[in-house]
Design an enzyme around this catalytic site. Structure first.
Site, PDB file in Angstrom:
ATOM      1  N   SER A 241      11.805  -9.512  -0.035  1.00  0.00           N
ATOM      2  CA  SER A 241      12.234 -10.921  -0.227  1.00  0.00           C
ATOM      3  C   SER A 241      11.232 -11.725  -1.207  1.00  0.00           C
ATOM      4  O   SER A 241      11.999 -12.146  -2.192  1.00  0.00           O
ATOM      5  CB  SER A 241      12.264 -11.689   1.056  1.00  0.00           C
ATOM      6  OG  SER A 241      11.061 -11.420   1.705  1.00  0.00           O
ATOM      7  N   HIS A 271      13.003  -4.914   6.743  1.00  0.00           N
ATOM      8  CA  HIS A 271      11.984  -5.829   6.259  1.00  0.00           C
ATOM      9  C   HIS A 271      12.238  -7.151   7.436  1.00  0.00           C
ATOM     10  O   HIS A 271      11.936  -6.954   8.600  1.00  0.00           O
ATOM     11  CB  HIS A 271      12.462  -6.138   4.823  1.00  0.00           C
ATOM     12  CG  HIS A 271      11.583  -7.163   4.451  1.00  0.00           C
ATOM     13  ND1 HIS A 271      10.458  -7.478   4.574  1.00  0.00           N
ATOM     14  CD2 HIS A 271      11.997  -8.056   3.446  1.00  0.00           C
ATOM     15  CE1 HIS A 271       9.907  -8.495   4.014  1.00  0.00           C
ATOM     16  NE2 HIS A 271      10.795  -9.073   3.216  1.00  0.00           N
ATOM     17  N   HIS A 317       3.421   0.458   7.739  1.00  0.00           N
ATOM     18  CA  HIS A 317       3.279  -0.389   6.673  1.00  0.00           C
ATOM     19  C   HIS A 317       3.162   0.431   5.097  1.00  0.00           C
ATOM     20  O   HIS A 317       2.677   1.390   5.103  1.00  0.00           O
ATOM     21  CB  HIS A 317       2.406  -1.324   7.018  1.00  0.00           C
ATOM     22  CG  HIS A 317       2.755  -2.735   6.129  1.00  0.00           C
ATOM     23  ND1 HIS A 317       2.049  -2.836   4.486  1.00  0.00           N
ATOM     24  CD2 HIS A 317       3.240  -3.834   6.434  1.00  0.00           C
ATOM     25  CE1 HIS A 317       2.582  -4.034   4.240  1.00  0.00           C
ATOM     26  NE2 HIS A 317       3.119  -4.449   5.077  1.00  0.00           N
ATOM     27  N   ARG A 326      -2.501  -9.994  10.544  1.00  0.00           N
ATOM     28  CA  ARG A 326      -1.551 -10.833  10.936  1.00  0.00           C
ATOM     29  C   ARG A 326      -0.950 -10.502  12.355  1.00  0.00           C
ATOM     30  O   ARG A 326      -0.592 -11.331  13.223  1.00  0.00           O
ATOM     31  CB  ARG A 326      -0.465 -10.856   9.985  1.00  0.00           C
ATOM     32  CG  ARG A 326      -0.891 -11.343   8.462  1.00  0.00           C
ATOM     33  CD  ARG A 326       0.076 -11.030   7.514  1.00  0.00           C
ATOM     34  NE  ARG A 326       0.622  -9.888   7.582  1.00  0.00           N
ATOM     35  CZ  ARG A 326       1.829  -9.277   6.941  1.00  0.00           C
ATOM     36  NH1 ARG A 326       2.550 -10.377   6.331  1.00  0.00           N
ATOM     37  NH2 ARG A 326       2.174  -8.161   6.905  1.00  0.00           N
ATOM     38  N   ASP A 372       5.511  -7.612  12.309  1.00  0.00           N
ATOM     39  CA  ASP A 372       6.777  -7.901  13.053  1.00  0.00           C
ATOM     40  C   ASP A 372       6.655  -7.447  14.418  1.00  0.00           C
ATOM     41  O   ASP A 372       7.614  -7.686  15.382  1.00  0.00           O
ATOM     42  CB  ASP A 372       8.090  -7.468  12.477  1.00  0.00           C
ATOM     43  CG  ASP A 372       7.982  -7.857  10.897  1.00  0.00           C
ATOM     44  OD1 ASP A 372       7.921  -8.888  10.926  1.00  0.00           O
ATOM     45  OD2 ASP A 372       8.426  -7.254   9.996  1.00  0.00           O
TER      46      ASP A 372
HETATM   47  N1  NMX Z   1       8.440   5.296  13.156  1.00  0.00           N
HETATM   48  C1  NMX Z   1       8.656   6.707  12.988  1.00  0.00           C
HETATM   49  N2  NMX Z   1       8.298   7.101  11.605  1.00  0.00           N
HETATM   50  C2  NMX Z   1       7.951   6.545  10.795  1.00  0.00           C
HETATM   51  C3  NMX Z   1       7.652   4.963  10.905  1.00  0.00           C
HETATM   52  C4  NMX Z   1       8.008   4.548  12.340  1.00  0.00           C
HETATM   53  N3  NMX Z   1       7.633   3.160  12.642  1.00  0.00           N
HETATM   54  N4  NMX Z   1       6.963   4.376   9.633  1.00  0.00           N
HETATM   55  C5  NMX Z   1       7.023   5.585   8.872  1.00  0.00           C
HETATM   56  N5  NMX Z   1       7.468   6.583   9.223  1.00  0.00           N
HETATM   57  C6  NMX Z   1       7.728   7.956   8.515  1.00  0.00           C
HETATM   58  C7  NMX Z   1       8.687   7.601   7.431  1.00  0.00           C
HETATM   59  O1  NMX Z   1      10.093   7.707   7.961  1.00  0.00           O
HETATM   60  C8  NMX Z   1       8.135   8.904   6.582  1.00  0.00           C
HETATM   61  O2  NMX Z   1       9.042   9.779   7.013  1.00  0.00           O
HETATM   62  P1  NMX Z   1       9.530  10.932   6.324  1.00  0.00           P
HETATM   63  O3  NMX Z   1       8.556  11.400   5.093  1.00  0.00           O
HETATM   64  O4  NMX Z   1      10.073  12.038   6.894  1.00  0.00           O
HETATM   65  O5  NMX Z   1      10.714  10.186   5.612  1.00  0.00           O
HETATM   66  C9  NMX Z   1       6.779   8.942   6.984  1.00  0.00           C
HETATM   67  O6  NMX Z   1       6.463   8.315   8.255  1.00  0.00           O
HETATM   68  C10 NMX Z   1       5.902   8.345   5.794  1.00  0.00           C
HETATM   69  O7  NMX Z   1       6.286   6.873   5.518  1.00  0.00           O
HETATM   70  P2  NMX Z   1       5.105   5.944   5.433  1.00  0.00           P
HETATM   71  O8  NMX Z   1       4.622   6.119   3.851  1.00  0.00           O
HETATM   72  O9  NMX Z   1       4.199   5.633   6.253  1.00  0.00           O
HETATM   73  O10 NMX Z   1       6.039   4.423   5.346  1.00  0.00           O
HETATM   74  P3  NMX Z   1       6.778   3.687   4.274  1.00  0.00           P
HETATM   75  O11 NMX Z   1       5.939   2.982   3.291  1.00  0.00           O
HETATM   76  O12 NMX Z   1       7.838   4.624   3.530  1.00  0.00           O
HETATM   77  O13 NMX Z   1       7.612   2.739   4.961  1.00  0.00           O
HETATM   78  C11 NMX Z   1       7.999   1.008   6.677  1.00  0.00           C
HETATM   79  C12 NMX Z   1       7.060   1.549   5.767  1.00  0.00           C
HETATM   80  C13 NMX Z   1       7.351  -0.372   7.100  1.00  0.00           C
HETATM   81  C14 NMX Z   1       9.485   0.469   6.154  1.00  0.00           C
HETATM   82  C15 NMX Z   1       8.062   2.091   7.763  1.00  0.00           C
HETATM   83  O14 NMX Z   1       6.956   2.178   8.331  1.00  0.00           O
HETATM   84  C16 NMX Z   1       9.090   1.605   8.899  1.00  0.00           C
HETATM   85  O15 NMX Z   1      10.212   2.014   8.831  1.00  0.00           O
HETATM   86  N6  NMX Z   1       8.643   0.873   9.976  1.00  0.00           N
HETATM   87  C17 NMX Z   1       9.520   0.671  10.942  1.00  0.00           C
HETATM   88  C18 NMX Z   1      10.279  -0.403  10.567  1.00  0.00           C
HETATM   89  C19 NMX Z   1       9.405  -2.036  10.440  1.00  0.00           C
HETATM   90  O16 NMX Z   1       8.700  -2.230  11.596  1.00  0.00           O
HETATM   91  N7  NMX Z   1       9.598  -2.658   9.440  1.00  0.00           N
HETATM   92  C20 NMX Z   1       8.626  -3.795   9.385  1.00  0.00           C
HETATM   93  C21 NMX Z   1       7.601  -3.715   8.114  1.00  0.00           C
HETATM   94  C22 NMX Z   1       7.208  -5.166   7.801  1.00  0.00           C
HETATM   95  N8  NMX Z   1       7.853  -6.025   7.260  1.00  0.00           N
HETATM   96  O17 NMX Z   1       8.145  -7.037   7.577  1.00  0.00           O
HETATM   97  O18 NMX Z   1       8.629  -5.659   6.120  1.00  0.00           O
HETATM   98  C1  MLT Z   2       5.577  -8.759   4.719  1.00  0.00           C
HETATM   99  O1  MLT Z   2       4.737  -9.374   4.946  1.00  0.00           O
HETATM  100  O2  MLT Z   2       6.613  -8.981   4.285  1.00  0.00           O
HETATM  101  C2  MLT Z   2       5.494  -7.296   5.382  1.00  0.00           C
HETATM  102  O3  MLT Z   2       4.241  -6.949   5.718  1.00  0.00           O
HETATM  103  C3  MLT Z   2       5.987  -6.093   4.313  1.00  0.00           C
HETATM  104  C4  MLT Z   2       5.223  -5.959   3.279  1.00  0.00           C
HETATM  105  O4  MLT Z   2       4.279  -6.486   2.727  1.00  0.00           O
HETATM  106  O5  MLT Z   2       5.749  -4.838   2.717  1.00  0.00           O
END
Ligand code: NMX
Ligand code: MLT
Length: 434
Positions: A241, A271, A317, A326, A372
């Protein structure tokens, strides 16, 4: 001229000089390399964005203007009888770089109070939108509908904007728009969930206090709202965002369209939607396994989800590699006010268990709960509807995004336009590197 404006003017003059000197001296220094995986995988770890307002240390978490989360919560001035700082103080810190005095915060409160009145057409537009419209989209539409009021765009159309004065017009828009966002949001909340029973502003309250008041939610929710809005105000301007707001503004778009675009950037479940996903997940866990939840059962539930290719919401993350301070600050709030909340107790159990399950079964880089994880549980404890969670995120992120686009204009940052590459171009590049 107000003291705040005078202060900003002197900081802008100083920073512009420092920044231009820095660029002149170092612009050709090479500070890194790019891996193909970074280009393909969402630019992870690539240092390609600039902000001077904050940075995320993978271990320590967010540092706002040199201060950690704990320092900010301790040092910023607070309303009387409140343990949480003024949201306005965080805006002041982000935009000026300084911790404000009580008088300086009062000045911001007065500026905001003078500028928060909404044009009548905003209410009309919101009332005529379909009942099913997502409240965060309603907020985005309402902000976009005020775009023709932009001082920046009006001045630009008259040929008055130059790279030296663009920040002055942007500052007017920032100060006009920011205080309106919680007023619009409270209106949407009452329109959607409280039978159109609107509550008028209370001029004696600060932004966080008035927001809770206008939604009709009693203390100590105002305390959580202040905490939440500060925590989510800015994360090195790099999340979807905030980055979207910056990108749109880089084409000299005004604050209204840039913020509206940024708010749309919160739509996805990875997100802005993650708060609701995480809340739903804990709620299902609670409803299905309330009294029998053990580590083994939780592990089985997670493994089943992972086998289906699902993520466990509220964990992981893109930048952090440790517990998010946070999250910890919200946990502390929960321990003080939500000890008896059964959903909060499940989240505490999960905090002790899930990181180890994720480490064991996934390639995750950060197995810890993210910001979150429990926000939805706390908002909902005070009666907040889960479809409104993203609006609360929007109200928070705009504080940093607006401060950032102000500085984009003050430092005359150019239009953003990275270079794209095709697979065949990458293959050619690979040949020259092996
Ligand atoms: N549950 C299961 N698997 C996970 C998760 C999770 N919460 N987070 C990461 N992985 C997996 C990911 O899918 C990837 O698998 P593959 O290589 O098979 O595709 C592997 O772990 C490595 O990913 P990372 O490098 O650790 O994470 P990335 O930087 O790609 O993504 C998020 C970060 C935040 C998008 C990811 O951790 C996620 O999808 N979390 C769950 C959704 C969430 O809580 N989002 C909120 C984030 C904060 N916000 O406000 O934006
Ligand atoms: C956020 O503060 O929006 C989340 O932690 C996601 C991020 O910084 O990548």
């Amino acid at each position: 001229m107000s003291r705040f404006f005078e202060k900003i003017k002197s900081i802008v003059e100083m920073k512009r000089e420092e920044f231009n000197l820095f660029l002149q001296q170092y612009k050709n220094i090479n500070i890194g390399e790019i891996k193909i995986s970074q280009i393909i995988n969402g630019m992870r770890g690539l240092m390609v964005l600039f902000t001077d307002l904050s940075s995320v240390d993978p271990e320590k978490g967010i540092i706002w203007r040199g201060y950690t989360v704990d320092e900010v919560l301790q040092k910023l001035p607070k309303p009387s009888l409140s343990k949480m700082p003024y949201v306005e103080a965080q805006f002041y810190l982000l935009i000026t770089g300084d911790i404000p005095s009580e008088t300086e915060v009062r000045e911001i409160i007065d500026i905001f109070n003078e500028r928060r009145k909404l044009p009548d057409y905003v209410y009309t537009i919101l009332k005529t939108m379909p009942k099913e419209t997502d409240p965060n989209i309603m907020l985005s539409v309402a902000i976009n509908s005020m775009q023709h009021e932009s001082i920046f765009t009006k001045a630009y159309q008259k040929g008055k904007v130059t790279k030296y004065n663009a920040w002055e017009y942007m500052l007017e828009d920032v100060l006009n728009l920011l205080p309106k966002i919680s007023i619009i949001s409270a209106f949407i909340y009452r329109l959607k969930y409280k039978n159109n029973m609107f509550i008028k502003e209370d001029d004696s309250l600060d932004l966080g206090g008035n927001f809770a008041y206008m939604m009709g939610i009693n203390r100590p929710y105002d305390e959580f709202l202040r905490l939440y809005m500060i925590l989510l105000s800015d994360h090195e301007n790099g999340n979807v965002s905030a980055h979207t707001t910056h990108l749109v503004a880089s084409a000299l778009a005004d604050a209204y369209c840039s913020i509206s675009a940024g708010i749309n950037g919160l739509s996805g479940p990875l997100h802005g939607g993650a708060i609701k996903e995480s809340f739903n997940w804990f709620m299902n866990l609670y409803q299905q396994k309330k009294n029998q939840l053990t580590k083994e059962i939780l592990e089985q539930i997670c493994v089943d989800m992972l086998n289906k290719g699902l993520v466990i919401p509220g964990y992981g993350h893109a930048v952090l590699r440790n517990k998010d301070p946070r999250f910890l600050a919200q946990m502390k709030f929960g321990e003080e006010y939500l000890k008896d909340d059964e959903l909060f107790q499940i989240a505490c159990f999960a905090f002790d268990t899930i990181p180890y399950i994720l480490k064991k079964h996934t390639k995750i880089n950060n197995p810890w709960p993210n910001v979150d994880n429990i926000s939805g549980i706390i908002h909902s404890h005070y009666g907040m509807d889960k479809d409104f969670f993203t609006v609360l995120f929007s109200n928070s992120i705009v504080i940093g995004s607006l401060a950032n686009i102000f500085w984009d204009r003050a430092l005359s940052l150019p239009i953003e336009r990275p270079k794209s590459v095709t697979i065949s171009q990458l293959l050619e590049l690979v040949k020259t590197h092996i």
